[in-house]
Every structure is written in C-alpha cells, then in structure tokens.
Write a protein that holds these residues in place. Sequence first.
Motif, PDB file in Angstrom:
ATOM      1  N   ARG A 269       0.891   3.986  -3.056  1.00 39.10           N
ATOM      2  CA  ARG A 269       0.459   5.364  -2.805  1.00 39.10           C
ATOM      3  C   ARG A 269       1.561   6.366  -3.161  1.00 39.10           C
ATOM      4  N   GLU A 270       2.788   6.003  -2.879  1.00 42.25           N
ATOM      5  CA  GLU A 270       3.904   6.898  -3.183  1.00 42.25           C
ATOM      6  C   GLU A 270       4.103   7.046  -4.686  1.00 42.25           C
ATOM      7  N   GLU A 271       3.870   5.975  -5.447  1.00 39.20           N
ATOM      8  CA  GLU A 271       4.126   5.987  -6.877  1.00 39.20           C
ATOM      9  C   GLU A 271       2.977   6.564  -7.700  1.00 39.20           C
TER      10      GLU A 271
ATOM     11  N   MET B 129      -5.714  12.434  -2.781  1.00 35.47           N
ATOM     12  CA  MET B 129      -4.402  12.459  -3.419  1.00 35.47           C
ATOM     13  C   MET B 129      -4.351  13.515  -4.529  1.00 35.47           C
TER      14      MET B 129
ATOM     15  N   LYS C 151       0.826  -1.207   0.000  1.00 32.17           N
ATOM     16  CA  LYS C 151       0.000   0.000   0.000  1.00 32.17           C
ATOM     17  C   LYS C 151       0.863   1.262   0.000  1.00 32.17           C
ATOM     18  N   ASP C 152       1.865   1.306   0.858  1.00 27.10           N
ATOM     19  CA  ASP C 152       2.697   2.507   0.942  1.00 27.10           C
ATOM     20  C   ASP C 152       3.440   2.770  -0.358  1.00 27.10           C
ATOM     21  N   CYS C 153       3.955   1.720  -0.957  1.00 31.14           N
ATOM     22  CA  CYS C 153       4.698   1.878  -2.208  1.00 31.14           C
ATOM     23  C   CYS C 153       3.769   2.355  -3.326  1.00 31.14           C
TER      24      CYS C 153
ATOM     25  N   SER D 198       2.017  -3.076   4.037  1.00 29.09           N
ATOM     26  CA  SER D 198       3.292  -2.365   4.082  1.00 29.09           C
ATOM     27  C   SER D 198       4.072  -2.699   5.340  1.00 29.09           C
TER      28      SER D 198
ATOM     29  N   ARG E 225       3.133   9.863  -9.743  1.00 30.79           N
ATOM     30  CA  ARG E 225       4.263  10.021 -10.652  1.00 30.79           C
ATOM     31  C   ARG E 225       3.996   9.534 -12.069  1.00 30.79           C
TER      32      ARG E 225
END
Length: 1048
Positions: A884-886, A945, A880-882, A929, A889
């Motif tokens: 959301r971070e991507e 977001m 999930k964290d990865c 995560s 982009r």
Amino acid sequence: MATGPVEDGLAAANQAYLLATTHSSIPLRALFQACLDAGDAHRVRGLLDKARHFYSQARDVAAQIDPTDSQARDVAAQIDPTDSQARDVAAQIDPTDSQARDVAALIDPTDSQARDVAALIDPTDSQARDVAAQIDPTDSQARDVAAQIDPTDSQARDVAAQIDPTDSQARDVAAQIDPTDSQARDVAALIDPTDSQARDVAAQIDPTDSQARDVAAQIDPTDSQARDVAAQIDPTDSQARDVAAQMDPAADPAEAAVLAEIHLGMLLLASGHLNTAIQDSFLPLLGQNMGQHNRGRLLQHLGNAYRSAADWGPAKDHLREAVSIATEMGDEIEAAGRHGDLGNVYRSEGRTAEALQEQEKQYSFALQRGDLSGLCTACFNKGFTFYSMKPAPDFPQALLYLTLQLALARRLGDSGMQGKALNCLGKVYTGMQQPDQAVVLLKQTIALTHSTGNVAGEGMAHGNLGTAYRDLGRYEEAVVNHQTYLQNADSRDDVGGVAIMQRELALDHLFSKDYAMAERCIRDAVLTLERIRGRLGPEDSSRIAHNEKNQADAYNILQHILALQGNSQDALVMAERGRGRALADLMRAKVDRMGEREAPVIDSIEDITALAAELHSSIVFYSLVTEQGPYSVGERWVYCWVVDPGDGKVTFTRTPLQGDPVQVERGELDQGYYNTLLRSMGDLSVEEPEPSQDSDENTSDSQETSDDSDEDDLDRVPALKVKPPLSTQQPQEQRWETQQARERRWETQLRADYDLLIKPIEKFLPKPDGREAAPKITFIPHGFLFSVPFCALVAADGDHLVQKYSVSMAPSVQVLQLSHRQLQTHRRSRPRASVLAVGNPAPDPARRLPPLREAGKEAELAYRGLGETGLWLTGGNATKDCVREEMPRHTVLHFAAHASHTGCHSQPADASRAAGNYSMPGYIVLSKSHPSCGGILTAEEIRGMELSAQLVVLSCCNTGLGTVTGDGVLGMYRAFLAAGSANVVVTLWRIPDRKTRRLMRHFYSSYRRSRDAAQAMRDAMLHMLQNKKTSAPPYWAAFSVIGATTPL
C-alpha cells in the motif's frame, strides 16, 4: 362497536379525551397527552380532519402548561430516559391490575366505565364457551373440526372461535390445520375469517413452510393487545404507546408546543402534502432548540418526507441521525421504527440488500415484542422491497409479506395500512401478469383512500390502476389514470411519482403507436430522474443503485423509441448518458484533485467521434435493449454503433438477441450463460499438465521450473486445489480426448458469438493493411457482454479477432475519455517507467492457499522487463502495508497472486446484484504486515488511494468479473480506475500459473517498446497462438485491457 385494536384505541382515546376535558382535576399535561392520543387515533383511522382538530387543540393546550407545575416535573423526574427497563414499565403492567392499568392510562380509577373501556375486555373466553353452541350438530364436517380441538388448549379454541360455522370455505381452512401445530394455528388466528381474500391466501400457505408459519408463530394477539391496553395510548402506534414511560415532553411547555407542531407535520405527511409538511412544518422546527426526544422524532418524519419527495440524500442524513439519537437514549422501540424508515430510503434508491438489513431490525423487534402494529408496518416494508428487487421482483416473498400485512391491518382495523397493502398488492398482481385481479384491488384502494382523505395514496392507486389497464389493452383508461397521478404527484412536489408517471405515459403512447408523444414523455422522465440524481448525495452505491432501479429503464425505453423513428445517432448519445456515470464521477473528482483542467463531458455525437479520432481507434458501442410491448412482453435486441475514427461516420445495426440451439446448444444469451462459459474456460486452462519442455522458454527459466511433473498448472484463486485420488483420475489418453472435445465445443461457441456480435458490423470495421501495428477497436460492452472474450472470437476464416485487431474495452465513452486524460497526465508527470511487481506473496497459513511459484518468477520478469526500475516484492516481503505504501510511487503496478472478485463473503456477483448490493467487492491476497493483519487488500481500500499508474496488471484469477451494472463491472478494475490509474489489465476466468508467466514475458517485452497496453497484449497473445501447446483460447484469451491505450 369496536372491530379491532385501532377501533378500540379510537374508543379509548375518545374516552380519555372526554375525561380529560370534563374533569377539572385532570392536569394540563394530561389534557395535552389526551389531545395528542386522540389525534393519533383519528389519524391512524384515516379521519384526518378530526386528527387535525385534536393536534391543533394540543398545540393550544401546550401554551397553557405551567412550567412550575411540580406534579408534572415529579412524574418526569421518576423516569430515567436512559433506563430502557424503566421506559418499558408501562408495557409490562399486569393487564388484570385495573388500578395500575388506569394510572398508566391517565384515567380516573374510580370511573368503572372508563376502566372497562381501557381494559378492552377480551371476548375470546365467552366466544370460546359458545363455540359448541354455534356448531350445527348435523354437520359432520363442523363436528369433526370441533372434535379435533383440545378444549384445554386456549390457542386452538381461539382459532375455532373466529370461524363462522356456516362458512364452508372457512371451515375447510380450519380443517386443514393441525390443532397440535401451534405455528400453523397462529397463522390461522391472524386471518379474519370473514375476509375471503385473506382466507383464500391462508388456505394456500403450506403448513410445512417454516418461513410462512414463523411470521406469526411468536405472536400472542391477546398478550400484545393487553400490553397495548396497559399503556392506554393508541395501541397501533408503538411510538405513542410508550410515550408515557419516557421523559414527558409536556412537562416543558416549549417541548409540548414542538411536539404538537411535529404531529401537525405528520398529519400533512400522512395526507400526502409533502412540500407543505417539509417547508411549513418540519424545516422551521429544525432550527429551534428542543430535547433529544423531540429532535429524534422531528428528524425521523423530516427524513420520511424527503424520501417521499425523492430527495434521498438529506433523507438518509436525517434518518441516520434519528437512529443515533434513539440508540443513545436506549430507546429500542424508536430505533427499530427508524431503522425501518431508513431501509425504505435504501429501497427507493434501489439498494435493496441494505434496505432489507434495516427493515429486518424493525421486523425482528416487532415480532419479539408481539407488536402487531409494528409487525404490520414491517411486513409492508419488506414486501415492498421484495417487489422492488432488480433485475426481477421476488413476487412470492412480496406476496407473502403483503398478504400478512393486509391480514394484520384488517385485524387492527387500520384503514391506512389496509390501503397501502391493497395498493402494493395491486402492483404485485400486475407484475405477475394478473391485471384483472389487480384492477379489483386497486379500485378498492381508491375508494378507501378517498374516503379517508389520503391524497397521496389515492394518486398512487390511480397510477397503478393505469398500468393494470394498459396490460389489459385499455390504453385510453391507462392514460387517464396515469395523468391523474401525474397531476396529483406534481401538486405535492412528489418528484419520484412524477418520474414514474412520465415513464408510464411513455409506454401508454408507445403501445398505441404515438411515438412522438412517447418520446416527449420519456424525455421528461429522463430529465426528472436527473433532478433526483442530483439530490442523492456523494455515495457511490446510491448513484449506481438509482441508475439500476430508475434511470436504466428510462434510457432503455428512449433508445427503443428513437430507433423506431430512425434517430439512431441520438439513440447512441442517450445510451452513453446511461452508462458509467458513477465511475465517471469518481474519476472526474480525481482529475479535479490533480489540478488538471476540467475534463470535457461526452454529451453529443461530435464528442464521441472526436474522441475516436484522437485515440485512432474505432469505437464499437453495444446496448442490450428490451423492446417492450403490450402485456408486459418484451424482446431483447443487440443495438450496435460503429464510430469510424477517420471520417467520423457512425453506423447502426440492430440484431435479435437469441441463440441458435442447434449450433451452440443454448437458448437465450444471458449472464448465466457467460458465467458457465467462463467457468468452463477456466477449468480447461488449469487442467492440462505442463509439457516437459517449452520451446519458447530460455535456459534459466527451464532450470528453475520442473516441467517433468504431472501436476496440474495451479490457478490463482484463493482456494486450495486438491488432486483427486489416483483411482478417480482419468487416463492420459481419455483426458486428451476430453480436452479435444471441449476445445472443439469452445471454437463452435466462439464462432457463434462472432456471428452475433461482430459479423453484423464486420464491413464497417477497419481493414488490416499488413502493417506491424494492427487497427484498434475499443469495445463499449453492456450487461453480460462484459464477460465476452472479444479477442478470442473466431471469424469465418478461422482467425481470432486479435489476429486482425488490437482490442481494448471501457465501460462508457466518458470513462474512456477520462482514462485517456489520466494517461496523458501521468505521462507528463512521470515520463520514465517504474514498476511495483508483486508476486507469490506468503498468505496467512490459515487460508490454506497453495504457493504460486511461477507468479514469483512472473513478478521478477515484469521488474526486469521494464528496465529494473522500481521494486520487486515476493513471499513474506509482499506485505499489505508495504504494498500500500509503494503503490502511489510507481507508473506500473503488477500483481501475480491469489485474488477474488466476490468480496470477503464470497457472494456470487449475480446474486449480489439481485439482492441490490452495489458495493465494490474483490480483494488481492498479500502477506500479513503484523499478527492482527489479514493481508487482504480490498477493492474499497484501493478506491480510496491516490494512484498515478499508467498501467495496472492484475495477473490473478477472475479480476475482470463482478456485479455487472449499467456502470460497468463492480470489482477490481473499477477500484483502480477510480483511484487514478489509466489502464487496467484483468482476467475473465481462472488462469494457469506457468502459461501466464510466459504470456507476461512477451507482454512486457512489447510494452517496454510501445507503452501501448492493448498492442502489447495483442503481441503476447499472438506468441501464445504460435505454439500449439499454448494456442487454445483458455490459455491466453482471459486477459482484457480496460481503458484508453495509445503508444508513447
């Protein structure tokens, strides 16, 4: 003679006031409190002029209080305001202890007369002793009733004591009550035996209905009355009753003066003078310094005033702060009442699910305490909320709670609450198509509210009476009564009441065929509702709820009236104004944050035709309109407008919304029908075993996939598929016959839907010219039409719609325009495609979700299909964290995973709307995560977001479903559009794992060339149609493209 706790409280308050004004030894703070109590008692009784006199006197006394009075300080100092137990001491005083009781009541303990008044001696015992004497010994039925009562059972005796032995109907009610059933006895004990209406309702209550019985099961009227007597303040006012146990505001003259002013504002509010209460009383006080007790009460009543004035944004803010103050002070009584008031604001907005949550706190607390007055208020609040449910009121629950409220109000002698109960019951009976009964109740309401000076209540009763008269066909009387309330509401700045009456007057004139006047009134209502919308505040759910509860019906009526007058183009503009407003607000805010020029507003027919030309797409706009008629009868029609992108011509059609039961085996089309249709399509799509080999698969795919298995093609919903035992599985031949029968049934139904939705406009659609790029159609659905698989609809020549057109959808023309603006912006800022492809994450093992092997391969082909630019995440890497971070982009986001459209609590979408829940449900299941992470990416998280995706593909099950509103579908696609994405691909049912991978391979092959999502989806569907193993609509037609699509 006193007739109930309100009358008893009035007598006690008058006695206390008399004592305070005639005994020189009574301190000023006691006189101040006696004035407030007397004012409260008269206000509750409806004697508003006398209440005003006492409140004004309290204000004068406050100015005389000596702040150096040690006695007053000492009393306050003994009570810790944060100690809930200390605060409730007054409520726990032994009612048999006259000295303790009198001290709490601030009454001279040497005055036996005052003591007796305060004690409110319970006459039940004497009545119970005389029961036998009142029964006619020659009346066998009465004797039998008495014979069933256990003389040692005080509760049973009390029930019998309240029944007139000469009243055969009352006796019959009692005779049906099992004297050993304490719950049933308690219900009967709440009903005034002389009240025929309440008695009749009681006779209809099923003693086996635990909910009805439990309403009163925990109430001991004697105890609650005794507890009220202990505090010796107005027993109907829970707030005032416990004031003696809290920090005494009269110890400080400034606080006492503020409290007196608050009460004067409360009086103005009770009499319906909203603007005066807000501007002249509450707002001037808001800027003054005061203690938390007074501030909490001020905020509560100011919030209630704003709610009545339909200014719901500040109403919520003030009431939430008031709740917080009560909670911090540990004051459960005040907190409970304020929760109920906050629930009333939610009800006014249309957020009935949240309203009931707040009101239940008030109801449960009053029931637990045995607080009859608090329970009376809570029953009204809940009953009115059940009446306010959309799309249809819950009449049985509304009737139950409002009838109990009326019984309690009569028992208490509370004329104000009686008026509210009668008024709302009149509305309920009108809604239940019993206008004759409604007229009787509402005339009683008018007489009662007029006698007590309740201006607001009297006006509302006239408005409700007008509606009942209209249902009886008495239109002139309807107009007179509706005009009366309109003038009443306007004079008090009751904006909500004004809007309601403008709508009601429009219907009066519509039914009497005065269309010009009807149009004028409903346009006034639309403008007034827009004023209210501007006061709602920033909450997305409030805007949606207001549209559903208030605005949608006004726009529906306006479309009907305009169509009757032949003004179809204006009707289209009005239909558009009622659509997708809240989502457009979110998207417009995102455009503004991106620094783009202000997005144009779709506000005219020229705006709509210009957008169609810019997108090179026909716009097909649907509206499901209920054409209302007299006697609460309405017919449903499909209004449809076709906007030609070439010449800008707008064509209008109107088709009755009713099915052909012979052809499609259904009655009327509705959301339930389409829910069934989509579930069946999903079942069919995942039931067929995969063939051993697929001619359009490349070698590497065939090697990676074992197609020799008889396992079903897994679907992508978060539930475990379990194969049935071999003994229950159908033979292969039988399964094939069943599948063929279902496919024939679906083709029949898809043809019927084509005939309803496309055939009436077929001649106005562009004609395919054989070019590679098919003509484009953008559908703007309404209501359950969001669930129609438009691509799969079958024409008379046997072709599916997608074989002739490139198809996309949008919730409104405004959202379509904003989507187009976002697509242009993203293409300018990021011209090269970059994909984040997420496939087959490894969910929490506790969820017991099967792996989606083909979904992982699908993510890989999406990554490779767009030139291997971006990131491809599968299995445990798709945390999930990865993710959301991507997400911010990349220009393309692809999810092939388990997902749900119902939210974490799995509430069905139609039930969610019926309960007034307009939150944004739905989630995607990702990998955890960290140990405390659930791996769930919710729609609400996505909405917050900042995305710049040109395309989002939700290759999961049911991602196009959710709560259907005038704002569109509340679910996953809405979250992505609100976050800044331009286009979203969603699914309408459960999709098969393997076949979906094949469809997506063709989709990305086409999208890489054109960057047009609708055209790419058409190409992929045509490939699926060319292979007989995948040609059935359940395998490919679940996908829909939401938003504006144009080639690069």
